[in-house]
Design a protein around this motif. Structure first.
Motif, PDB file in Angstrom:
ATOM      1  N   GLY A 192      58.849  27.405 -16.154  1.00  0.00           N
ATOM      2  CA  GLY A 192      59.714  26.251 -16.694  1.00  0.00           C
ATOM      3  C   GLY A 192      60.731  26.738 -17.703  1.00  0.00           C
ATOM      4  O   GLY A 192      61.809  26.531 -17.520  1.00  0.00           O
ATOM      5  N   PHE A 193      59.880  27.494 -18.487  1.00  0.00           N
ATOM      6  CA  PHE A 193      60.805  28.136 -19.671  1.00  0.00           C
ATOM      7  C   PHE A 193      62.064  29.181 -19.199  1.00  0.00           C
ATOM      8  O   PHE A 193      63.057  29.288 -19.379  1.00  0.00           O
ATOM      9  N   LEU A 194      61.468  29.941 -18.119  1.00  0.00           N
ATOM     10  CA  LEU A 194      62.476  30.832 -17.567  1.00  0.00           C
ATOM     11  C   LEU A 194      63.607  30.166 -16.640  1.00  0.00           C
ATOM     12  O   LEU A 194      64.756  30.387 -16.931  1.00  0.00           O
ATOM     13  N   ILE A 195      63.243  29.120 -15.961  1.00  0.00           N
ATOM     14  CA  ILE A 195      64.193  28.393 -15.143  1.00  0.00           C
ATOM     15  C   ILE A 195      65.273  27.669 -16.176  1.00  0.00           C
ATOM     16  O   ILE A 195      66.411  27.781 -16.092  1.00  0.00           O
ATOM     17  N   ASN A 196      64.853  27.083 -17.125  1.00  0.00           N
ATOM     18  CA  ASN A 196      65.464  26.218 -17.975  1.00  0.00           C
ATOM     19  C   ASN A 196      66.516  27.095 -18.884  1.00  0.00           C
ATOM     20  O   ASN A 196      67.517  26.925 -19.159  1.00  0.00           O
ATOM     21  N   LEU A 236      67.187  30.382 -18.634  1.00  0.00           N
ATOM     22  CA  LEU A 236      68.398  31.291 -17.820  1.00  0.00           C
ATOM     23  C   LEU A 236      69.350  30.582 -17.259  1.00  0.00           C
ATOM     24  O   LEU A 236      70.585  30.624 -16.976  1.00  0.00           O
ATOM     25  N   GLY A 237      68.920  29.183 -16.769  1.00  0.00           N
ATOM     26  CA  GLY A 237      69.725  28.294 -16.172  1.00  0.00           C
ATOM     27  C   GLY A 237      70.472  27.426 -16.906  1.00  0.00           C
ATOM     28  O   GLY A 237      71.001  26.296 -16.730  1.00  0.00           O
ATOM     29  N   ARG A 238      70.431  27.633 -18.448  1.00  0.00           N
ATOM     30  CA  ARG A 238      70.694  26.527 -19.151  1.00  0.00           C
ATOM     31  C   ARG A 238      72.457  26.109 -19.155  1.00  0.00           C
ATOM     32  O   ARG A 238      72.734  24.996 -19.493  1.00  0.00           O
ATOM     33  N   ASN A 239      73.203  27.120 -18.803  1.00  0.00           N
ATOM     34  CA  ASN A 239      74.659  26.849 -18.421  1.00  0.00           C
ATOM     35  C   ASN A 239      74.680  26.044 -17.247  1.00  0.00           C
ATOM     36  O   ASN A 239      76.034  25.716 -17.026  1.00  0.00           O
ATOM     37  N   TYR A 240      73.880  26.073 -16.418  1.00  0.00           N
ATOM     38  CA  TYR A 240      74.222  25.636 -14.901  1.00  0.00           C
ATOM     39  C   TYR A 240      73.466  24.327 -14.634  1.00  0.00           C
ATOM     40  O   TYR A 240      73.883  23.686 -13.710  1.00  0.00           O
ATOM     41  N   LEU A 241      72.349  24.282 -15.205  1.00  0.00           N
ATOM     42  CA  LEU A 241      71.470  22.729 -14.800  1.00  0.00           C
ATOM     43  C   LEU A 241      71.759  21.685 -15.517  1.00  0.00           C
ATOM     44  O   LEU A 241      72.329  21.655 -16.538  1.00  0.00           O
ATOM     45  N   GLY A 242      71.881  20.357 -14.644  1.00  0.00           N
ATOM     46  CA  GLY A 242      72.385  19.381 -15.278  1.00  0.00           C
ATOM     47  C   GLY A 242      71.121  18.880 -16.296  1.00  0.00           C
ATOM     48  O   GLY A 242      69.951  19.415 -16.071  1.00  0.00           O
ATOM     49  N   LYS A 243      71.398  17.872 -17.293  1.00  0.00           N
ATOM     50  CA  LYS A 243      70.469  17.496 -18.025  1.00  0.00           C
ATOM     51  C   LYS A 243      69.312  16.736 -17.567  1.00  0.00           C
ATOM     52  O   LYS A 243      68.135  17.021 -17.425  1.00  0.00           O
ATOM     53  N   ILE A 280      63.763  16.938 -15.629  1.00  0.00           N
ATOM     54  CA  ILE A 280      62.705  17.031 -14.435  1.00  0.00           C
ATOM     55  C   ILE A 280      61.888  18.276 -14.373  1.00  0.00           C
ATOM     56  O   ILE A 280      60.747  18.313 -14.164  1.00  0.00           O
ATOM     57  N   ILE A 281      62.365  19.379 -14.332  1.00  0.00           N
ATOM     58  CA  ILE A 281      61.772  20.599 -14.310  1.00  0.00           C
ATOM     59  C   ILE A 281      60.747  20.792 -15.435  1.00  0.00           C
ATOM     60  O   ILE A 281      59.582  20.877 -15.454  1.00  0.00           O
ATOM     61  N   GLY A 282      61.280  20.570 -16.643  1.00  0.00           N
ATOM     62  CA  GLY A 282      60.545  20.957 -17.948  1.00  0.00           C
ATOM     63  C   GLY A 282      59.243  19.965 -17.838  1.00  0.00           C
ATOM     64  O   GLY A 282      58.129  20.259 -18.255  1.00  0.00           O
ATOM     65  N   SER A 283      59.667  18.575 -17.701  1.00  0.00           N
ATOM     66  CA  SER A 283      58.236  17.703 -17.659  1.00  0.00           C
ATOM     67  C   SER A 283      57.424  18.027 -16.479  1.00  0.00           C
ATOM     68  O   SER A 283      56.263  17.912 -16.498  1.00  0.00           O
ATOM     69  N   GLY A 284      58.212  18.254 -15.479  1.00  0.00           N
ATOM     70  CA  GLY A 284      57.649  18.509 -13.930  1.00  0.00           C
ATOM     71  C   GLY A 284      56.583  19.530 -14.062  1.00  0.00           C
ATOM     72  O   GLY A 284      55.070  19.273 -13.828  1.00  0.00           O
ATOM     73  N   VAL A 285      56.921  20.627 -14.603  1.00  0.00           N
ATOM     74  CA  VAL A 285      55.623  21.862 -14.886  1.00  0.00           C
ATOM     75  C   VAL A 285      54.580  21.441 -15.681  1.00  0.00           C
ATOM     76  O   VAL A 285      53.498  21.676 -15.263  1.00  0.00           O
ATOM     77  N   ILE A 290      55.145  13.772 -24.430  1.00  0.00           N
ATOM     78  CA  ILE A 290      55.939  14.001 -25.250  1.00  0.00           C
ATOM     79  C   ILE A 290      57.516  14.650 -24.628  1.00  0.00           C
ATOM     80  O   ILE A 290      58.278  14.410 -25.003  1.00  0.00           O
ATOM     81  N   HIS A 291      57.116  15.520 -23.500  1.00  0.00           N
ATOM     82  CA  HIS A 291      58.136  16.062 -22.606  1.00  0.00           C
ATOM     83  C   HIS A 291      59.274  14.838 -22.113  1.00  0.00           C
ATOM     84  O   HIS A 291      60.360  14.896 -22.226  1.00  0.00           O
ATOM     85  N   ILE A 292      58.304  13.668 -21.618  1.00  0.00           N
ATOM     86  CA  ILE A 292      58.791  12.748 -20.842  1.00  0.00           C
ATOM     87  C   ILE A 292      59.739  11.823 -22.119  1.00  0.00           C
ATOM     88  O   ILE A 292      60.922  11.478 -21.937  1.00  0.00           O
ATOM     89  N   TYR A 293      59.020  11.803 -23.190  1.00  0.00           N
ATOM     90  CA  TYR A 293      59.815  11.120 -24.433  1.00  0.00           C
ATOM     91  C   TYR A 293      61.124  11.721 -24.728  1.00  0.00           C
ATOM     92  O   TYR A 293      62.025  11.242 -25.094  1.00  0.00           O
TER      93      TYR A 293
END
Lengths: 114, 488, 630
Positions: free
Chosen positions: C15-19, C21-28, C33-38, C100-103
């Protein structure tokens, strides 16, 4: 045949050489210093020729065809040639000096310091 | 003729040398740069492929000797073993990256610049691989001279003074070493070969003062406290690519010398002086860290930080422990990578803002987030955070130091804390906060620069997470060195 | 199951890598979803791991991956240990972490997309490091995670890097942690030297063979590490400053998980500590002192998060007290309940701050209960839990600690009771100032007050439920025989204290009643003072000024450590390096120059003198050659 002992030549040569040294050390005129240097060179030349002759005579007595001892005379020629070249360059320098400072007194020449 | 190229050491000497000569004759900058990049990449390829031929059955590929001065029994003898392979890899990796990083049009007479750089690379390779004392000395000076010209022609304002000091300092040191080399040569069976040097008949007393001669040369080169004062000036005044070479690779010459040409050659002398070196190293670490805390100029900060790290490596070598010395070898590699990376960031900042004074900078992270992220990675590698490369080396060195003496380890450990202080201070002052006036038009990094940084980052994490291959490559050579000291 | 264990930390890393590296491309929304999902996936795996461990016949399992360092007699493997203790922490970390991620997804919604992604990347990286810390099968892997969480703490405290005060706080946190880490590192080296290994199994097995002095040394050094990470005296000052980070970060890192790493470490090495009574005493003394000291400071803080921060320091002190008196299970139990109610309190505070548009001063709040009903109710539950009102979670764990302290030494008991009374007072001061009385902010703020969205209230409710029922897994024998399920669960990893002289049940009942009465009195006092009729008074004098200024400890450290070091650095740089060391070097050069200048006088430039010198030396050589016999 009466051969003059080598000592005489040595005395003469030493005397000439000493005169040369004293001349170089005491005189201030560049030309005279130059002549004294020539004197020293020639003192050495006299010595070389004298020893050359001595060695050759000793060897000649044993073998008529020997060339032992003749090398020194070759050196003398070398020295003369070199001396001639040196005189040419040296005199040229002195002439240049004279043109520049109108003197050949070496006490005026201390530019080597710089 | 063909026979001179069928092995790795010869190729590693020839490639940079040919590259240097070709660069000298190039007239356009791009051509010179391309030649330099090409030949340094070829050298990298050679080192890379040599990693596949480490086995002892490939000895002919890794160890060679060409007669040089038959009368003196000196020959161009080189070896590529675990220790030198690591350092050659560092050299071969750094140079192409540095070349790629140099902007076009920055330096006048670029063909001379690139030529001299390649010549330096040749010298460095020679130093690392030589197993003949005279050849070692020859390359030692060969590496120094191009750097002198590079710094004095393309350096900063006070370059003449700084490079003169650097040159005199290191040159005096290496002359002492030359005296030592000649003395030992006379005590051997008449050969400059490393093996003969190892077996020279020397009394303990002779080893004692010979140690001093060699140590002076190496300590100046590293530099170890108190012989370090040339370094901050030289790093600050040299053009940045040269600074990268100086601090990333050249200082490793001193450490390398300590290992191969000092402690293994004069084990009794080394044992006798162990305490002195340990004290100097620990003082140097804390001393340099404290000074680094108060530097305003980024270059000087990195310079002092580098002195502290070098002190740690010297300390590691003089524990004479397998673990620590292995750690030093890996640390030489990682420190090279990290410090080159830090210089690159500093250079980017200087290019764009014209200043390296931290008080005039700030808030770059807002303008250039990508650069800031890379900087964070490099900064934390400099602090030796676990899973970055420097942690591996530091952990091993400290574990050796602790085994030697817990108190020294604790004292040296203070520098771990201080390194966090000054590095994070730099990050804070330069990258965080509101954007300062000087960084208003700051541009983020370009693709080519990103590529260079990505390579460095990959190296940082690869070595940091999985250092196993490196360690096993180094271990054998290190144990040969350390074994000479055990049982004395 | 052991085949999939590596996924538990790996998923957050992914999740860290995806978010990241993709911070300029992924929507909020995708990022959250990725961050909390993992993390939810990790949580699911942790539950599976828990079931595996909880099944009968389970033996602790070491799962080996690869050798990190292996050379010259030193071998450090990367391996994970799955046992009761680590699996319990896995549940806390991933469970509370998920909430806390969801929050956060709702709390941070104002951030721009790249920064939003950066936030989630850091948070995921933190969870990865924290999992590494608790799952490692040896002290080095623990240390790797240990420093990793320090890094993430640094990054998240300084998340709003535009503000230099925050950056300073971040740096302070990292550096103070580093001081502790040095102790930890030295302990590791000592263990390598002593036992030749750093794996838990081997060290604990060989520990009885070592002398008490050695074990004491090692455990004390380990505790230095814990002091840094868990904010104990003297290394606690970073934690209140760490509140500069976003509030969910304070909840996750600086309350629920990271700061309890020190407790995990000591609980994990309980075998060593049991062998070293002196270290245990040190832990207990530092713990109880910190608990009391931090509680006094919390009495006078006006920043909602600062109060909670000092409360955390104080509660951590209680946990250390428990460890110090040998009640390891109670310490771990309190870690768990504390994770629930302190995360709840922080998230509640976050909800308040969110509603108040980033106002954190409780003197400017008041009367919020009508506008924020869910937040109010859950916050109240949190308060009741922390002060230890039955049947809320805090009651059970705190009561255990009090009893354990009493059995060891009554002084500890008195200190702990005093701490909990102060805790009660400042928590309800906080509660009444925030939710009770009249609103003291601006009209603009009042009109914009609103309850937080569901993504924020859901974690609050979940944590509130846990804060109520969380303690029921550790019901003391006083109430019910053999109902302490946590103690039974942890039995294999934490041996219960050998000599337990149980108190008479009647004595226990009496003490319990006394403490509860005092707590209720404290609540009433707080209500009287800070309830309806509260007026803001600005004059602080005497003791209260001392408390409001945190006993001037920061100033003290500044004066005795920071400034002298700074001055020393400046002195070394300007004077020693420039003048002395460089002076000697330049002195050598100057000496050579001076010598040259003197020799130059010989060179007069007069040809005559040169010739004279030449002849004189020739004659000298001649004489030497002819007459000198060596």
């Amino acid at each position: 045949m009466q051969v003059m002992p080598i000592n005489y030549y040595i005395f003469l040569s030493v005397a000439l050489f000493t005169i040369g040294i004293v001349g170089v050390l005491t005189r201030r005129n560049a030309i005279i210093i130059f002549m004294c240097i020539e004197l020293m060179l020639n003192a050495v030349n006299v010595l070389l020729v004298a020893f050359s002759k001595m060695h050759h005579l000793n060897a000649f007595a044993a073998d008529q065809l020997t060339t032992v001892g003749t090398e020194a005379q070759l050196f003398v020629f070398f020295i003369m040639v070199v001396a001639a070249a040196e005189v040419t360059v040296g005199l040229a320098i002195i002439v240049m000096l004279y043109r520049n400072i109108h003197s050949v007194d070496i006490n005026f020449l201390n530019r080597l310091k710089h | 003729m063909y026979a001179a190229f069928d092995n790795f050491p010869a190729l590693l000497i020839w490639l940079p040398l040919v590259g240097a000569l070709l660069s000298f004759f190039m007239r356009s900058e791009t051509a010179a740069k391309n030649v330099a990049v090409l030949f340094s990449l070829l050298a990298l390829g050679v080192v890379g492929s040599s990693l596949l031929y480490v086995d002892s059955k490939y000895q002919a590929l890794n160890q060679v000797s060409y007669v040089w001065l038959p009368g003196l029994e000196s020959s161009f003898a080189f070896i590529l073993d675990g220790l030198t392979r690591t350092l050659c890899l560092l050299t071969a990796v750094s140079f192409p990256l540095i070349f790629l990083f140099i902007p076009v049009g920055k330096y006048k007479q670029p063909h001379v610049f690139y030529g001299l750089m390649m010549l330096t690379q040749c010298g460095l390779m020679g130093v690392f691989m030589a197993t003949d004392a005279l050849v070692f000395y020859l390359f030692w000076e060969l590496a120094l001279i191009p750097v002198y010209f590079l710094s004095s022609i393309w350096g900063g304002e006070k370059r003449i003074r700084a490079t003169f000091k650097f040159f005199i300092y290191t040159f005096v040191g290496s002359l002492f070493m030359l005296i030592g080399i000649i003395y030992i040569y006379l005590k051997t069976s008449g050969s400059f070969n490393l093996i003969n040097f190892y077996n020279a008949a020397l009394t303990h007393q002779e080893e004692g003062w010979l140690f001093a001669l060699f140590f002076l040369a190496f300590a100046i080169k590293m530099p170890l406290f108190p012989f370090h004062t040339w370094q901050p000036d030289a790093y600050e005044q040299s053009p940045t690519p040269v600074t990268m070479v100086l601090s990333g690779i050249m200082v490793k010459m001193g450490l390398f010398g300590l290992m191969r040409w000092l402690i293994a050659m004069l084990p009794h002398g080394a044992k006798a002086h162990q305490t002195m070196v340990v004290v100097l190293a620990v003082i140097g670490m804390i001393y340099a860290s404290l000074i680094a805390m108060r530097q305003d100029n980024i270059k000087r900060l990195i310079a002092y930080s580098s002195i502290a790290h070098i002190g740690l490596m010297a300390l590691g070598i003089f524990t004479f422990q397998q673990v620590a010395v292995t750690g030093v070898v890996i640390q030489m590699f990682t420190h090279g990578v990290n410090v080159v990376a830090l210089w690159m960031v500093a250079d980017l900042i200087e290019r764009q803002t014209g200043t390296l004074s931290m008080s005039a900078l700030g808030g770059i992270a807002k303008k250039a987030p990508n650069l800031a992220i890379f900087m964070l990675v490099f900064a934390f590698a400099n602090i030796a955070l676990p899973l970055t490369n420097a942690f591996v080396g530091e952990f091993m060195i400290f574990s050796g130091v602790y085994a030697m003496s817990p108190w020294w380890a604790a004292a040296a450990g203070i520098s771990i804390i201080l390194s966090a202080v000054y590095t994070l201070n730099m990050v804070k002052n330069v990258f965080y906060g509101e954007a300062a006036a000087a960084v208003q038009g700051f541009m983020d990094i370009r693709p080519l620069q990103s590529f260079v940084f990505v390579v460095l980052t990959v190296l940082i994490f690869f070595v940091g997470v999985y250092p196993g291959p490196f360690l096993s490559m180094i271990a054998e050579t290190v144990s040969l060195i350390v074994n000479k000291l055990t049982g004395i | 199951m052991n085949k999939f264990v590596f996924l538990i930390p790996l998923l957050p890393l992914l999740g860290f890598l995806i978010n990241g590296l993709g911070r300029n491309y992924l929507g909020k929304s995708l990022v959250s979803i990725i961050g909390s999902g993992v993390l939810l996936a990790s949580f699911a795996l942790s539950v599976a791991a828990f079931n595996w461990v909880n099944a009968p016949g389970f033996k602790p399992e070491v799962i080996f991956y690869f050798d990190f360092i292996h050379t010259g007699g030193l071998r450090i493997p990367i391996s994970f240990l799955i046992d009761q203790l680590s699996v319990l922490f896995l549940l806390i970390i991933t469970g509370v972490g998920s909430l806390i991620h969801i929050y956060s997804a709702a709390y941070m919604h104002e951030e721009a997309a790249p920064h939003f992604a950066r936030y989630f990347a850091y948070l995921n990286l933190f969870v990865f490091s924290m999992l590494l810390l608790v799952m490692g099968a040896n002290f080095v892997v623990m240390f790797v995670g240990w420093e990793g969480v320090g890094l993430c703490s640094y990054l998240l405290i300084g998340y709003w890097f535009g503000n230099n005060e925050y950056n300073k706080a971040a740096k302070k946190a990292f550096v103070m942690n580093r001081i502790g880490d040095l102790g930890f590192l030295l302990a590791i080296f000592w263990m390598i030297g002593q036992f030749g290994s750093i794996s838990y199994m081997e060290v604990f097995a060989k520990a009885p063979t070592a002398s008490v002095a050695v074990i004491t040394g090692i455990t004390m050094l380990l505790f230095v590490g814990a002091m840094g990470k868990s904010a104990q005296i003297p290394l606690y000052t970073w934690l209140p400053d760490a509140m500069a980070g976003p509030t969910p970060v304070s909840a996750l890192i600086h309350a629920a998980t990271m700061v309890t790493a020190g407790i995990y470490m000591i609980a994990r090495s309980n075998v060593l500590y049991t062998l070293a009574p002196a270290s245990q005493d040190l832990v207990a003394i530092i713990g109880s002192a910190t608990a009391l000291f931090a509680a006094t400071i919390a009495l006078k803080q006006n920043d909602i998060k600062k109060v909670l921060a000092y409360s955390t320091v104080s509660q951590l002190g209680l946990m250390f007290l428990a460890l110090g008196v040998g009640a390891y299970t109670s310490g771990v139990f309190h870690v768990m309940t504390h994770a629930f109610f302190k995360a709840l309190l922080f998230l509640g505070a976050g909800s308040v701050i969110h509603a108040m548009h980033h106002e954190q001063d409780i003197l400017k709040m008041g009367g919020l209960k009508s506008k924020l009903p869910i937040t109010h109710l859950t916050f109240l539950i949190g308060c009741l839990a922390i002060v230890g009102i039955p049947p809320f979670a805090g009651f059970f764990s705190k009561d255990e600690i009090l009893i354990a302290a009493l059995q060891k030494n009554p002084v500890y008991y008195v200190l702990a009771v005093a701490t909990s009374l102060m805790t009660t007072f400042y928590m309800f001061r906080l509660y009444f100032l925030t939710f009770g009385g009249n609103f003291r902010g601006t009209d603009h703020q009042w009109s914009h007050l609103h309850e937080s969205p569901f993504a924020m209230t859901f974690p609050l409710i979940a944590l509130a439920v846990l804060s109520v029922v969380g303690g029921w897994i550790g019901i003391p024998t006083l109430f019910m025989e053999d109902a302490h399920r946590l103690s039974n669960f942890l039995q294999p990893v934490i041996a219960p204290p050998s000599e337990v002289h149980h108190l008479e049940h009647s004595v226990e009942w009496m003490l319990l009643g006394a403490v509860l009465t005092l707590v209720l009195v404290a609540i009433l006092l707080a209500a009287r003072r800070y309830g309806k009729n509260f007026k803001v008074e600005n004059t602080e004098t005497g003791l209260s000024k001392l408390l409001a200024n945190k006993w001037y400890v920061d100033e003290l450290y500044d004066a005795i450590v920071v400034r002298p070091l700074d001055a020393l650095g400046a002195f070394l740089g300007r004077v020693i390096d420039n003048r002395v060391v460089d002076g000697v070097v330049n002195g050598v050069g100057k000496a050579v120059q001076f010598g040259g200048r003197q020799l130059r006088l010989l060179q007069s430039g007069q040809v005559g003198s040169y010739v004279l010198l030449m002849v004189a030396s020739l004659i000298a050589f001649l004489i030497l050659q002819l007459f000198w016999k060596p």
